[in-house]
Design an enzyme around this catalytic site. Structure first.
Site, PDB file in Angstrom:
ATOM      1  N   GLY C 148       0.827  -1.191   0.000  1.00  0.00           N
ATOM      2  CA  GLY C 148       0.000   0.000   0.000  1.00  0.00           C
ATOM      3  C   GLY C 148       0.860   1.238   0.000  1.00  0.00           C
ATOM      4  O   GLY C 148       2.059   1.192   0.307  1.00  0.00           O
ATOM      5  N   CYS C 149       0.250   2.367  -0.368  1.00  0.00           N
ATOM      6  CA  CYS C 149       0.999   3.611  -0.475  1.00  0.00           C
ATOM      7  C   CYS C 149       1.450   4.121   0.889  1.00  0.00           C
ATOM      8  O   CYS C 149       2.635   4.422   1.096  1.00  0.00           O
ATOM      9  CB  CYS C 149       0.154   4.664  -1.192  1.00  0.00           C
ATOM     10  SG  CYS C 149      -1.527   4.829  -0.553  1.00  0.00           S
ATOM     11  N   TYR C 150       0.526   4.206   1.846  1.00  0.00           N
ATOM     12  CA  TYR C 150       0.917   4.652   3.183  1.00  0.00           C
ATOM     13  C   TYR C 150       1.978   3.727   3.783  1.00  0.00           C
ATOM     14  O   TYR C 150       3.007   4.193   4.288  1.00  0.00           O
ATOM     15  CB  TYR C 150      -0.302   4.712   4.104  1.00  0.00           C
ATOM     16  CG  TYR C 150      -1.269   5.842   3.850  1.00  0.00           C
ATOM     17  CD1 TYR C 150      -0.862   7.169   3.955  1.00  0.00           C
ATOM     18  CD2 TYR C 150      -2.598   5.592   3.544  1.00  0.00           C
ATOM     19  CE1 TYR C 150      -1.774   8.215   3.754  1.00  0.00           C
ATOM     20  CE2 TYR C 150      -3.509   6.630   3.347  1.00  0.00           C
ATOM     21  CZ  TYR C 150      -3.087   7.936   3.455  1.00  0.00           C
ATOM     22  OH  TYR C 150      -3.976   8.963   3.267  1.00  0.00           O
ATOM     23  N   THR C 152       4.202   1.874   2.404  1.00  0.00           N
ATOM     24  CA  THR C 152       5.510   2.058   1.778  1.00  0.00           C
ATOM     25  C   THR C 152       6.254   3.222   2.413  1.00  0.00           C
ATOM     26  O   THR C 152       7.426   3.111   2.787  1.00  0.00           O
ATOM     27  CB  THR C 152       5.334   2.314   0.264  1.00  0.00           C
ATOM     28  OG1 THR C 152       4.804   1.138  -0.338  1.00  0.00           O
ATOM     29  CG2 THR C 152       6.660   2.666  -0.397  1.00  0.00           C
TER      30      THR C 152
END
Lengths: 345, 345, 345, 345
Positions: C148-150, C152
């Site tokens: 996921g972006c967060y 990472t």
């Protein structure tokens, strides 16, 4: 206190009406409707209104609504408006319609740009609600056709010059730029933050439905039929319209004469502010207010005048002008509730 | 590897040149100058360049610079450019000048809109660097006058129609809208976030200095002197220019004919993309790229054509076009280093 | 050339995959799917891709898709992914799944935060695709669970310090801020320009689904179960995530030691850039790139360290990392197609 | 009508004071100063004020100013304020100081974070002007130290819980995010549109000068010295501050108890609005208003409470609170001139 109702309160125009009406000293916001949000508090839909407009939004049943207020704002899409307004009128209510349904006097023109008109008998009763141009008729009507946002900015920019005959009405081009709130609050990909931000584009080039409305009013002012170019654009901002208007200037007319024409025409108009010579308006300086700021430049090289006109599309371009019209038809001082200072930055 | 230098690397155009050049397969960024930031790494001034362009920026001492590269980009203000370029040329260097100083062939016109020209002898040596129009001359020159951002968008939008004689060159109006990076990185109140965001305005109405540059090129294409209206506007976005161009169409010319004229004129141009019929360009779809996207609409009601043209002002409107010109005068394939896909959203 | 497919190409992540893959030198974008836009060119849905990715998007019929490519990116919502991935795997295809469905190894945890898992037998086959942490396992797998972006941004910010045991893993707070593209391209009122612009808010406070994913990886690095606070916020920008991470520092650890730990841990990592001491990352300097920029500040007053970590949520937080993983599992150099310079401004 | 003056009228705080004061029913804006713009109309510096505040701005000569008004707002930088305020006080004027110079009671603390204090004798006379906390002292003072923007949002978010002793005052972390107007109108590269837009970053991590001010007030409320983490961030928006505040909750305290504590503490406060349970504040819903909207979430997993607090940094965080303080020390109803509805969108 006059009881007023908003039919279609969940869109941005409805919200803006609520923002203005909930602190208006002469009225009470008695009822607000929304199909989609019926049962919710208006201030839960728009938390900025918390503590100001906590009434519960109801479904739209026109027959039940009529008893609840003396004057209605219809902030619904065109075609829906014409199905509601007759019932309200027959019940003896005053109506400020913010849709396009009663703006165009000629049903043939209306049907060419929109669709069939189902209440054409009301077209002659409706007055085009641009107070700076039609105040005398507005005060006498019960049905105001509140102008479109683009038309408001363009007509106010052109009126003094058309009236005075110093520009060629057959040379007009209006290149207009609008903030995104003009597209309303409906969930559409084209209005998403990521689609709009850091970008700029034109849309509905040479075919936007505000064209006949602009041409009707420009034609009345010029006293001849007018066909003109109108190009709307989408600006990555929430509020505001700036129109850049091009016209051929009658030979020999000077900038000072133009300046005088504007000053005289708008000398008693509280909501039109002329920019000092050499200055041009910007939408950020009318934000949240009912003002239309106007500037211009005479270009001797091309023989054209370039007129710049800025409004807040949700206020002077919609809800604010609607309240101004309400004030007129109800006999309140015209500026009541509308003298908020523009918010900058 | 060709050694190249950027004179004036700390502005947005300089940064954009560095962004393109640091990964260009045929060149090495050998030197970059900035009075204000001398002694700092370019990647400390622009952290996006960290790991790509970590060279230390030096002060601008032209005499010392000439030995350090074979080709120079001068990304400095007009008037400064004309004081630097002659020294570079005399040292046998190739120069891509991104200022306005060598764009206007007629020194009388230049001096009317700018100020006295101190190197007029170079005007005839310079070639106006719009490859889609002047490729044949560009490949033979040592001094390219890289076009302005607004002129690039307007000229590319008009060229096929002017060449074909299907529009009236005396009817032209260009209403252009630019992102804020066009104002550069200098600390000015007018470019502050709070002044620009959620706002829109026109500036330098009928007196912007790009006007004579546009008229020169439009006149060459139309083969007659042209005077036209040009109005720049400021959009709350970082990058991008959209020009909305109005012209009277010669009677009888159809949309299909127009479409064909564009297709043929630009059929071999990698950096011009025509929109499908009915579609218009948007700056967000050329962001970060060297493309110019073009669309149009014929309006039979008014007899006008409306042309829409979108570029990234820092790429096709400045640094990208400069690299395209470098590729041409150095014999690299024209697209080298320029085929990055536009970044959206 | 490896043939690759994108399942779910019409969202922003799908588009970003297309943007990277269409110029990747080792692959061909052979197929792209979208239920909603089937039959349209991908470049009509995303005009930035015009001339780069003009393939026609097809409907999602997994059985037909398998023949068309060797590796698939599944850029579909969780729950949909787990219904597609098994078929692809059984057909011997490599899969990079960008949903959450295979990120959490423990199905009990998954089902607590999401819903029932219908393909739990693949959980042990999937590798969490954060190359800087799990490269050795990634190169050996056929199924990558792309982070996921967060997570990472948070995990990369914490990894060196957790590994070295210099912060208390039970003191962690991650306060993260994301651009709007993280919400995808679906038409939702909450993602409209007017709702987001000139505003800021938190959402899903203490209940965002990325929490268990972050805790899983943080726990692995700290070698103990971890429970932590995570608060996501919405920033009026299109791209980018900045995480501000708070941790209690083990007494006596100095800023220089911290600095060394980061340098050593990331010394061979092309996509992690440490900020110089005293400097902090900003999302605008990683825009459009696969970089994670990291900075920190030791605060002796409170005994805490504050870590700042910035990524482009669509690149290192999604599509770029997916391509990095593809490079790894296909044996291409890890940086292939990913060394675009961040776009600023 | 009370005559009031603004010293430092050309900054955003000065403009915002003018916006509020020019329509305040109890006062007349008698004088406004600005070194930089002396001789210009205030409404030429800020065209939104056209028709509302057309007075000519004068240079700052304190000795001449005292005769012109009864109460002064000093909207100048710290250090400048302390050189002006004593003269005003000695002339018997009331002063609302919007700088930091009189906010910190302990000159040792002040001098540690700022610089030498040249008027320490006024520190004990000044009252920290947060009406919701210090109303009783404010009404009796002649010198109000108007709170900082960040402190206002943080202290109002924490006050009820600190007073009730339900959170651990030694566990506090305030992660705050501000719009760009907080940086003022001075021309600085860091505040340019292109630097800020589509980006997000932290600044002055663990060393912002609002820290001691927050700690002073939090310590008073907790009745013990407090050291805490405070991290400011810059959001691409013009107005607004959102603070996300983390605290360890005393064991056994429930969300309902917290809810009650807030309700009781703020039950008579017109400018604090509690969000319904599960709802969080957003800066866009307090835009242009004097409200502080507060929400919270109890997280049983971590034992923490997360408090969200939103204000308009220029209103409740500066000019609006200053007017609120003026109302208090002049005996006007506290809300006079401050009940404008927040502007959304």
């Amino acid at each position: 206190m006059l009881k007023v109702g908003i039919i279609g309160a969940s869109g941005y125009t409805g919200e803006e009406l609520a923002r203005l009406l909930c602190v208006h000293p002469e009225v009470t916001l008695a009822v607000a409707t929304s199909r989609q949000y019926a049962g919710k508090k208006l201030s839960d839909i728009y938390p900025n209104l918390r503590g100001f407009a906590d009434l519960v939004v109801t479904d739209v049943v026109v027959e039940e609504l009529v008893a609840k207020a003396d004057l209605f704002f219809t902030a619904v899409p065109h075609q829906t408006a014409m199905s509601i307004v007759p019932t309200l009128m027959e019940a003896g209510k005053k109506v400020i319609d913010l849709s396009a349904d009663f703006r165009i006097s000629d049903p043939v023109v209306y049907e060419k740009w929109y669709q069939k008109h189902t209440a054409p008998e009301y077209l002659s009763k409706a007055v085009y609600g641009l107070p700076e141009i039609h105040r005398q008729e507005i005060v006498k009507t019960e049905l105001v056709a509140n102008p479109g946002c683009y038309p408001t900015s363009i007509i106010l920019g052109l009126a003094p010059l058309l009236k005075a005959g110093v520009i060629d009405p057959h040379s007009l081009i209006a290149d207009s730029k609008s903030g995104v709130s003009g597209a309303g609050r409906s969930a559409a990909v084209g209005s998403l933050y990521c689609e709009v931000s850091d970008g700029f584009k034109a849309y509905k080039v040479a075919e936007h439905r505000h064209t006949p409305e602009i041409e009707q009013e420009v034609g009345r002012l010029a006293d001849c039929p007018v066909v003109m170019s109108f190009t709307p654009h989408l600006v990555p901002m929430a509020r505001g319209i700036l129109s850049t208007i091009y016209a051929k200037l009658i030979e020999g007319v000077s900038g000072d004469q133009i300046s005088d024409l504007y000053s005289v025409f708008y000398q008693n108009e509280r909501f039109v502010r002329m920019c000092p010579a050499g200055d041009f308006p910007a939408t950020q300086f009318v934000r949240g207010s009912n003002f239309c700021d106007i500037g211009f430049k005479v270009d001797p090289r091309t023989g054209r005048i370039v007129i710049l006109s800025a409004i807040d599309n949700l206020v002077k371009g919609a809800a604010g002008q609607a309240v101004q019209n309400m004030n007129l038809i109800c006999g309140f001082p015209e500026e009541t509730g509308l003298l908020g200072v523009p918010l900058f930055p």
